[in-house]
Design a protein around this motif. Structure first.
Motif, short mmCIF file in Angstrom:
data_model
loop_
_atom_site.label_atom_id
_atom_site.label_comp_id
_atom_site.label_asym_id
_atom_site.label_seq_id
_atom_site.Cartn_x
_atom_site.Cartn_y
_atom_site.Cartn_z
N ASP A 194 5.88 13.02 -8.48
CA ASP A 194 5.42 12.12 -7.38
C ASP A 194 6.47 11.54 -6.62
N LEU A 195 6.67 11.99 -5.31
CA LEU A 195 7.62 11.32 -4.53
C LEU A 195 7.33 10.08 -4.18
N SER A 196 6.14 9.78 -3.86
CA SER A 196 5.69 8.52 -3.30
C SER A 196 6.41 7.40 -3.66
N VAL A 197 6.49 7.50 -4.91
CA VAL A 197 7.14 6.16 -5.67
C VAL A 197 8.47 6.10 -4.90
N ALA A 198 9.33 6.94 -4.51
CA ALA A 198 10.50 6.77 -3.75
C ALA A 198 10.52 6.90 -2.39
N GLY A 199 9.29 6.51 -1.91
CA GLY A 199 9.05 6.43 -0.23
C GLY A 199 9.02 7.78 0.35
N VAL A 200 8.52 8.65 -0.26
CA VAL A 200 8.22 10.02 0.59
C VAL A 200 6.84 10.23 0.18
N PRO A 201 6.02 10.51 1.29
CA PRO A 201 4.82 10.87 1.15
C PRO A 201 4.11 12.22 0.85
N VAL A 202 4.60 12.63 -0.20
CA VAL A 202 4.47 14.07 -0.80
C VAL A 202 4.43 14.14 -2.28
#
Length: 461
Positions: A101-109
């Motif tokens: 889950d890359l959303s936690v690091a600011g990337v919407p994927v």
């Protein structure tokens, strides 16, 4: 895959595809060729300077894979694209491993990695593709979100022939030599760079304002491979040498700090190229493709990974700038003093995974060994050796750090932690492997084989 002798082995198709993609990317991004040459030079120097490392890699049969090892990354926009990629990679013996889950690091994927999973397949060719699915629900503007969905719905990123060959492989259990060559050629088209966008400049700018990665995924005919990554044995030496070879290296290496016993994965890259693109109504520039280097260490157990994650969180919580903070490297090194940096300690404390085998002395003494005794006495006597199991997967924070540094640097969107593994697997059409379970199984296989050898020796005594 069917064992029919007229079919090309999946490992061989994967090797051909990896080689073809590397040749294509070298032509598309000449600096990638420079990067590969740099890594080859550093690996040669490192192996010459560190005979113990050379011996360890030789015992693990990993020397031969160094020169061919690559991972790539691709980003798709729809569930249908992701599900078809799963089928395409299956032809090459690659399965989805891990959920990121890359959303936690600011990337919407959110993402998985397609790779071989068996010991033999990894030794044959460990090609991996980190594959991300755009999360349209994270685009807050409803009208823009719908526009992006409509654009994606109109494209087909696979050639008709590639789809035919995927279906044929599924129906018949494999591909002949001629069909395997056709498959590699046709599948490669999905990963090729196109400098023509499918949208006008205004739409591109609107999607880019939402997030640069959204524009990269939505606005082109295909997803295009955005980097290929060779494996180095000394990433710090590679990082230091990149500027002299004309490469604009990112500021810091992502992942754990430099250690005597490397763990997990460290990554760096040269910054993305600004490339001219033609929109439907204008000409402009797009930044997406870059070159990356990785150094792989030992895979960590669940206990080891919990410690790693806790230490990394501690460091990143010290500053909202994350790895962009000026003193990030120093803070990282200080925090990771709490993580043992000795293979004996890592093994004894159950922090990392190892393959166990008899030493030369162990073979001689095997008849006197107790097959059921714990491993520690056998290790202490020098009858058994523990070789680190290479980490074959990825780290979400590190992947996001690489993405961010190659999306213009200033991109620091914030999303709430929003893992959605079930939704991702529904789009994928399959469950992803638990990567730690794969390492647990690999370690256990080596223990079972070791104990079988000892029992056999005792029975022959």
């Amino acid at each position: 895959m069917n064992s029919n002798s007229s079919f090309v082995a999946a490992d061989e198709i994967r090797a051909r595809f990896s080689h073809a993609m590397s040749a294509m990317y070298r032509q598309e991004v000449p600096q990638y060729g420079t990067l590969v040459d740099l890594v080859a030079d550093i690996n040669t120097r490192t192996l010459n300077a560190e005979p113990a490392l050379h011996a360890q890699l030789a015992r693990a049969d990993e020397l031969d894979r160094l020169d061919v090892e690559r991972h790539g990354a691709i980003r798709v926009g729809t569930a249908a694209e992701l599900a078809t990629l799963r089928r395409l990679f299956a032809v090459m013996g690659m399965e989805p491993v891990g959920y990121y889950d890359l959303s936690v690091a600011g990337v919407p994927v959110h993402s998985t990695a397609f790779r071989p999973v068996s010991d033999a397949a990894l030794l044959s060719n460990p090609f991996r593709v980190f594959t991300s699915l755009l999360r349209l629900e994270l685009i807050t503007d409803a009208a823009l979100r719908q526009k992006a969905a409509d654009i994606l719905a109109r494209r087909n990123i696979f050639t008709p022939r590639a789809l035919e060959l995927i279906s044929q492989c599924e129906a018949e259990g494999g591909l002949s030599a001629a069909h395997a060559d056709d498959f590699v050629r046709e599948a490669l088209e999905t990963f090729r760079w196109h400098n023509t966008a499918t949208v006008d400049a205004q739409t591109y700018r609107a999607l880019q304002a939402s997030h640069r990665l959204v524009a990269d995924v939505v606005c082109f005919r295909g997803p295009h491979i955005n980097h290929l990554t060779p494996r180095t044995l000394d990433i710090d030496a590679a990082q230091a040498a990149m500027p002299a070879r004309g490469m604009d290296a990112k500021d810091v290496v992502e992942g754990p700090p430099r250690r005597d016993c490397p763990i997990l994965l460290r990554q760096t890259s040269f910054k993305a190229l600004q490339e001219t693109v033609r929109f439907t109504d204008d000409e402009g520039a797009h930044t997406a493709r870059f070159g990356e280097i990785e150094q792989r260490g030992v895979a960590l157990t669940r206990k080891g990974r919990a410690l790693y994650d806790a230490l990394l969180t501690e460091v990143r919580d010290m500053s909202n700038a994350g790895s962009a903070a000026p003193d990030y490297t120093q803070r990282l090194e200080q925090a990771f003093r709490a993580f043992p940096d000795d293979h004996g300690a890592l093994q004894a404390q159950g922090l990392a995974f190892y393959r166990y085998s008899l030493t030369a002395i162990g073979h001689v003494q095997a008849r006197a060994a107790d097959a059921e005794v714990s491993l520690q006495p056998l290790l202490a006597k020098g009858w058994v050796q523990a070789d680190p199991i290479t980490y074959e997967d990825f780290l979400p924070v590190s992947a996001a750090g690489i993405f961010q540094s190659n999306l213009g640097g200033e991109e620091q969107k914030q999303y709430q932690a929003n893992a959605a593994q079930q939704a991702f697997e529904a789009a994928l059409g399959a469950q992803v492997h638990d990567e730690i379970a794969l390492y647990e199984a690999a370690q256990q296989r080596s223990i079972d084989q070791l104990r079988a050898q000892l029992r056999s020796a005792a029975a022959a005594a």
